[in-house]
Design a protein around this motif. Structure first.
Motif, PDB file in Angstrom:
ATOM      1  N   LEU A  67      -0.521   9.858   6.100  1.00 16.42           N
ATOM      2  CA  LEU A  67      -1.519  10.929   6.197  1.00 16.42           C
ATOM      3  C   LEU A  67      -2.709  10.491   7.046  1.00 16.42           C
ATOM      4  O   LEU A  67      -3.242  11.276   7.845  1.00 16.42           O
ATOM      5  CB  LEU A  67      -1.970  11.365   4.804  1.00 16.42           C
ATOM      6  CG  LEU A  67      -0.911  12.078   3.963  1.00 16.42           C
ATOM      7  CD1 LEU A  67      -1.418  12.331   2.555  1.00 16.42           C
ATOM      8  CD2 LEU A  67      -0.445  13.364   4.625  1.00 16.42           C
ATOM      9  N   LYS A  68      -3.092   9.230   6.914  1.00 14.67           N
ATOM     10  CA  LYS A  68      -4.185   8.702   7.736  1.00 14.67           C
ATOM     11  C   LYS A  68      -3.800   8.694   9.211  1.00 14.67           C
ATOM     12  O   LYS A  68      -4.569   9.120  10.072  1.00 14.67           O
ATOM     13  CB  LYS A  68      -4.527   7.268   7.282  1.00 14.67           C
ATOM     14  CG  LYS A  68      -5.689   6.653   8.033  1.00 14.67           C
ATOM     15  CD  LYS A  68      -5.853   5.152   7.772  1.00 14.67           C
ATOM     16  CE  LYS A  68      -5.924   4.797   6.323  1.00 14.67           C
ATOM     17  NZ  LYS A  68      -6.159   3.352   6.116  1.00 14.67           N
ATOM     18  N   LEU A 122      10.298   7.154   5.019  1.00 17.12           N
ATOM     19  CA  LEU A 122       9.591   5.939   4.598  1.00 17.12           C
ATOM     20  C   LEU A 122       9.324   5.961   3.099  1.00 17.12           C
ATOM     21  O   LEU A 122       9.393   4.920   2.434  1.00 17.12           O
ATOM     22  CB  LEU A 122       8.280   5.800   5.373  1.00 17.12           C
ATOM     23  CG  LEU A 122       8.434   5.401   6.835  1.00 17.12           C
ATOM     24  CD1 LEU A 122       7.077   5.488   7.557  1.00 17.12           C
ATOM     25  CD2 LEU A 122       9.023   4.019   6.988  1.00 17.12           C
ATOM     26  N   GLN A 123       9.018   7.127   2.558  1.00 14.57           N
ATOM     27  CA  GLN A 123       8.776   7.230   1.119  1.00 14.57           C
ATOM     28  C   GLN A 123      10.055   6.932   0.354  1.00 14.57           C
ATOM     29  O   GLN A 123      10.017   6.346  -0.728  1.00 14.57           O
ATOM     30  CB  GLN A 123       8.269   8.622   0.747  1.00 14.57           C
ATOM     31  CG  GLN A 123       6.810   8.820   1.105  1.00 14.57           C
ATOM     32  CD  GLN A 123       6.339  10.199   0.688  1.00 14.57           C
ATOM     33  OE1 GLN A 123       6.677  11.188   1.319  1.00 14.57           O
ATOM     34  NE2 GLN A 123       5.557  10.233  -0.370  1.00 14.57           N
ATOM     35  N   ALA A 169       0.842  -1.201   0.000  1.00 14.56           N
ATOM     36  CA  ALA A 169       0.000   0.000   0.000  1.00 14.56           C
ATOM     37  C   ALA A 169       0.877   1.250   0.000  1.00 14.56           C
ATOM     38  O   ALA A 169       2.078   1.190   0.273  1.00 14.56           O
ATOM     39  CB  ALA A 169      -0.918  -0.003   1.216  1.00 14.56           C
ATOM     40  N   SER A 170       0.271   2.365  -0.280  1.00 11.39           N
ATOM     41  CA  SER A 170       0.984   3.637  -0.327  1.00 11.39           C
ATOM     42  C   SER A 170       1.360   4.087   1.087  1.00 11.39           C
ATOM     43  O   SER A 170       0.486   4.289   1.935  1.00 11.39           O
ATOM     44  CB  SER A 170       0.111   4.710  -0.986  1.00 11.39           C
ATOM     45  OG  SER A 170       0.634   5.993  -0.741  1.00 11.39           O
ATOM     46  N   LEU A 200       3.517  -0.571  10.495  1.00 12.55           N
ATOM     47  CA  LEU A 200       4.104  -0.883   9.191  1.00 12.55           C
ATOM     48  C   LEU A 200       4.188  -2.382   8.951  1.00 12.55           C
ATOM     49  O   LEU A 200       4.370  -3.155   9.887  1.00 12.55           O
ATOM     50  CB  LEU A 200       5.511  -0.268   9.103  1.00 12.55           C
ATOM     51  CG  LEU A 200       5.578   1.257   9.228  1.00 12.55           C
ATOM     52  CD1 LEU A 200       7.026   1.725   9.265  1.00 12.55           C
ATOM     53  CD2 LEU A 200       4.814   1.932   8.105  1.00 12.55           C
ATOM     54  N   PRO A 201       4.091  -2.788   7.686  1.00 10.93           N
ATOM     55  CA  PRO A 201       4.193  -4.218   7.371  1.00 10.93           C
ATOM     56  C   PRO A 201       5.628  -4.733   7.506  1.00 10.93           C
ATOM     57  O   PRO A 201       6.575  -3.958   7.689  1.00 10.93           O
ATOM     58  CB  PRO A 201       3.718  -4.284   5.911  1.00 10.93           C
ATOM     59  CG  PRO A 201       3.969  -2.928   5.358  1.00 10.93           C
ATOM     60  CD  PRO A 201       3.830  -1.969   6.501  1.00 10.93           C
TER      61      PRO A 201
END
Length: 196
Positions: A137-138, A193-194, A130-131, A166-167
């Motif tokens: 942001l969530k 993270l990005q 996922a992003s 995080l996964p």
């Protein structure tokens, strides 16, 4: 201070969501955005400078500026409330006092809403692939909602909580973060993270 005036485009944010009680969290979040953008938000946290006979011109100027900014913040707050709330608070002396009153009326009594915000923070997990931007942001929105509802979660704990959401594909990142004793705020974490 932007000096954009009361009818700046920012006021549209508040105009479209007048506080009626049931929408306190959304209203407060939008109010914080507008006050921060206009440079007025500090009157909700910083007391008016105290001056006396021996005060300097700079101290007198700081007091006068604080009072002007406070009056603008009060106007933003009052203009973005329902008529009933407006009439209840129109003689409240400072923006801070209005903020405390509203918090007492709505946020302090919304324990179930605060518990829901905590539940969202504790149960949200990022799906593999996922992003990370959307996930961050969530999470930031959940922390902001909890804050508006009266919760206090320090920046370090927020980062720790996010890392736990995080996964497994981010396990090396988490290991490096902990072993190197890195310190970041949520925005810095989001950028890192990005990049990962």
């Amino acid at each position: 201070m932007s000096g954009g005036g009361f009818f700046s485009p920012l006021t549209m944010i508040l105009k479209d969501s007048k506080l009626d009680g049931g929408n306190y969290v959304d209203w407060k979040r939008k109010l914080n955005i507008v006050l921060a953008a206009e440079g007025y938000k500090y009157v909700l946290t910083d007391p008016c400078p105290v001056i006396g006979r021996n005060s300097t011109d700079e101290e007198r100027q700081a007091e006068a500026e604080w009072k002007n900014v406070d009056e603008m913040a009060r106007c933003y707050m009052l203009a973005s409330m329902s008529d009933v709330l407006q009439s209840k608070h129109e003689h409240t002396p400072t923006a801070y006092d209005i903020d405390v009153s509203l918090r007492t009326m709505f946020a302090d009594k919304s324990r179930p809403a605060r518990q829901e915000a905590f539940k969202a923070i504790m149960t949200t997990r990022m799906a593999e692939g996922a992003s990370v931007l959307e996930h961050m942001l969530k999470m930031i929105a959940y922390f902001e909602e909890a804050k508006v509802l009266g919760a206090t979660i320090d920046a370090e704990s927020q980062v720790d909580m996010v890392l736990e959401t995080l996964p497994d594909s981010y396990s090396q990142f988490k290991l490096n973060y902990n072993m190197n004793k890195l310190e970041m705020n949520l925005v810095e974490l989001m950028k890192e993270l990005q990049a990962t």
